[in-house]
Design a protein around this motif. Structure first.
Motif, PDB file in Angstrom:
ATOM      1  N   VAL A  37      43.512  -5.129  58.916  1.00  0.00           N
ATOM      2  CA  VAL A  37      42.940  -6.796  58.992  1.00  0.00           C
ATOM      3  C   VAL A  37      41.808  -7.158  59.387  1.00  0.00           C
ATOM      4  CG1 VAL A  37      44.964  -7.318  57.500  1.00  0.00           C
ATOM      5  CG2 VAL A  37      45.509  -7.325  59.615  1.00  0.00           C
ATOM      6  N   THR A  38      41.717  -6.140  60.646  1.00  0.00           N
ATOM      7  CA  THR A  38      40.854  -6.545  62.134  1.00  0.00           C
ATOM      8  C   THR A  38      39.702  -5.687  61.346  1.00  0.00           C
ATOM      9  OG1 THR A  38      41.840  -6.301  63.874  1.00  0.00           O
ATOM     10  CG2 THR A  38      42.227  -8.440  63.095  1.00  0.00           C
TER      11      THR A  38
ATOM     12  N   HIS B 287      41.079  -2.613  63.931  1.00  0.00           N
ATOM     13  CA  HIS B 287      41.970  -1.352  62.741  1.00  0.00           C
ATOM     14  C   HIS B 287      41.033  -0.843  62.373  1.00  0.00           C
ATOM     15  CE1 HIS B 287      44.950  -5.191  62.728  1.00  0.00           C
ATOM     16  NE2 HIS B 287      45.085  -5.228  63.889  1.00  0.00           N
TER      17      HIS B 287
ATOM     18  N   ARG C 190      39.999 -11.974  60.794  1.00  0.00           N
ATOM     19  CA  ARG C 190      40.946 -11.558  60.348  1.00  0.00           C
ATOM     20  C   ARG C 190      41.469 -12.271  58.895  1.00  0.00           C
ATOM     21  NH1 ARG C 190      46.776 -13.327  63.012  1.00  0.00           N
ATOM     22  NH2 ARG C 190      48.240 -12.775  61.441  1.00  0.00           N
ATOM     23  N   CYS C 191      41.888 -11.148  58.099  1.00  0.00           N
ATOM     24  CA  CYS C 191      41.704 -11.479  57.000  1.00  0.00           C
ATOM     25  C   CYS C 191      43.055 -12.405  56.734  1.00  0.00           C
ATOM     26  CB  CYS C 191      41.789  -9.652  55.883  1.00  0.00           C
ATOM     27  SG  CYS C 191      40.918  -8.760  56.444  1.00  0.00           S
TER      28      CYS C 191
ATOM     29  N   GLY D 203      45.938 -10.581  53.896  1.00  0.00           N
ATOM     30  CA  GLY D 203      46.609 -10.410  54.301  1.00  0.00           C
ATOM     31  C   GLY D 203      47.514  -8.719  54.147  1.00  0.00           C
TER      32      GLY D 203
ATOM     33  N   TYR E 109      48.642  -7.119  60.264  1.00  0.00           N
ATOM     34  CA  TYR E 109      48.742  -7.852  61.595  1.00  0.00           C
ATOM     35  C   TYR E 109      49.514  -7.230  62.552  1.00  0.00           C
ATOM     36  CZ  TYR E 109      46.158 -10.374  65.213  1.00  0.00           C
ATOM     37  OH  TYR E 109      45.931 -10.612  66.687  1.00  0.00           O
TER      38      TYR E 109
END
Ligand code: AMP
Ligand code: MG
Length: 335
Positions: free
Chosen positions: A155-156, A159, A176-177, A180, A298
């Motif tokens: 989600v980033t 990552h 960041r999404c 999620g 996350y």
């Protein structure tokens, strides 16, 4: 440091330069990771066999787990699939957004996208950066979640980088999404829509638009219709253990024993439970389905950085989005 050098050349803010680079890479058959409102996707030209094969190779993804094709909001999907009234109504209400529809395919994209199935899954993401990327590359983009197979979805942008390092030449960084968890996958080839993968758009939401919608919860039929659902998913790289909500005493005893054994434990639970865990390390998932969806992956990524064991406490299913969250939560804990 080598990793930092790589990160600077791989992870890029979305601007004219990175979009131009993305277009060049995609046209040349390479992979580009990009943000969406659900999770980051690992994209490739849906028409190219070699590019699609590169996705499966990079992810180490089983060859019978089909991919979702992502298109710009103005793209005419009848280029790729047979449309119908149910699908149109669902699209009008929920697209662009965190929902994927499975149609009968016109077999225009690489057969590797759908692993030989006669259907094709299409999604129109709402994330502004995803829309920019799709508009710029001007091609349908097949994209699974941008994680190595079985690991927690990203989600980033970091990552994504942590999973692939420089095996993916470009990661577009859109922060960041929000959503999620992955999109709701809905089969619209039958008389009424059937949800193959639960997500932020629920059966109740779809029912309100087209009258009827069911979850494909019969395990064997689901495995045949959505091959990806049979695989182990979402696992963090550290040990996980799950306790029932009414077994908190034993969960605490396990936490203390873990510390005595010289390892670092952390709890993962919803807000209500975390209030009973004052003084312990806790990854607090929050209170509502949407909040827990936003935090789940996350915090699983955080957990594998700060702890040796993540101790999960089962979730209380208080809203329909939590069905989708819980599905991933249980899989992350090996259930
Ligand atoms: P991922 O890309 O990791 O989010 O996984 C894509 C999901 O979409 C998997 O669960 C697949 O099984 C599902 N999917 C993709 N294409 C199809 C299709 N043609 N029919 C049914 N499910 C599909
Ligand atoms: Mg995935």
């Amino acid at each position: 440091m080598l990793i930092m050098d790589n990160i600077d050349s791989t992870v890029r803010k979305i601007d004219g330069y990175s979009l131009e680079l993305a277009k060049k890479l995609i046209s040349g058959g390479s992979l580009v990771a990009f943000p969406t409102e659900t999770v980051y996707g690992l994209g490739a030209n849906a028409y190219s066999d070699d590019a699609i094969k590169a996705i499966y190779d990079a992810k180490n993804r089983p060859l019978d787990n089909p991919l979702i094709v992502h298109v710009h909001k103005d793209y005419d999907i009848t280029e790729l699939v047979f449309d119908n009234d149910i699908a149109k109504k669902i699209r009008e209400k929920f697209c662009p957004g965190p929902i994927t529809l499975v149609y009968n395919s016109k077999n225009k994209v690489s057969p590797l996208v759908s692993c030989g199935l006669s259907t094709l899954a299409i999604r129109i993401p709402s994330h502004e950066s995803a829309q920019k990327f799709l508009e710029y590359v001007d091609l349908p983009i097949a994209a699974p979640s941008a994680n190595v197979s079985k690991h927690t979805s990203p989600v980033t942008a970091l990552h994504v980088f942590e999973d692939f390092k420089d095996n993916v030449p470009l990661i577009l960084d859109g922060g960041r999404c929000d959503g999620g968890i992955e999109s709701t996958v809905v089969d619209v080839t039958g008389d009424y829509p059937v949800i193959l993968r639960k997500g932020l758009v629920t059966a109740e939401d779809i029912k309100a638009v087209v009258g009827k919608c069911e979850y494909a919860n019969d395990d064997s039929s689901l495995k045949a219709r959505s091959p990806g659902m049979k695989y182990l998913h979402y696992a963090p790289k550290v040990q996980t253990v799950l306790f029932a909500r009414d077994d908190l005493e034993n969960a605490i005893a396990f936490y203390k024993q873990t510390e005595i054994d010289g390892k670092k434990p952390v709890f993962m639970c919803e807000d209500k439970i975390s209030q009973k865990l004052d003084g312990y390390n806790v990854l607090n998932l929050g209170a509502s389905g949407a909040q827990m969806a936003n935090r789940l992956y996350y915090l699983l990524h955080e957990g594998e950085k700060i702890a040796d064991i993540i101790i999960g406490i089962e979730l209380d299913i208080t809203d329909e989005i939590l069905l989708g969250v819980n599905n991933r939560f249980l899989k992350a804990f090996g259930k």
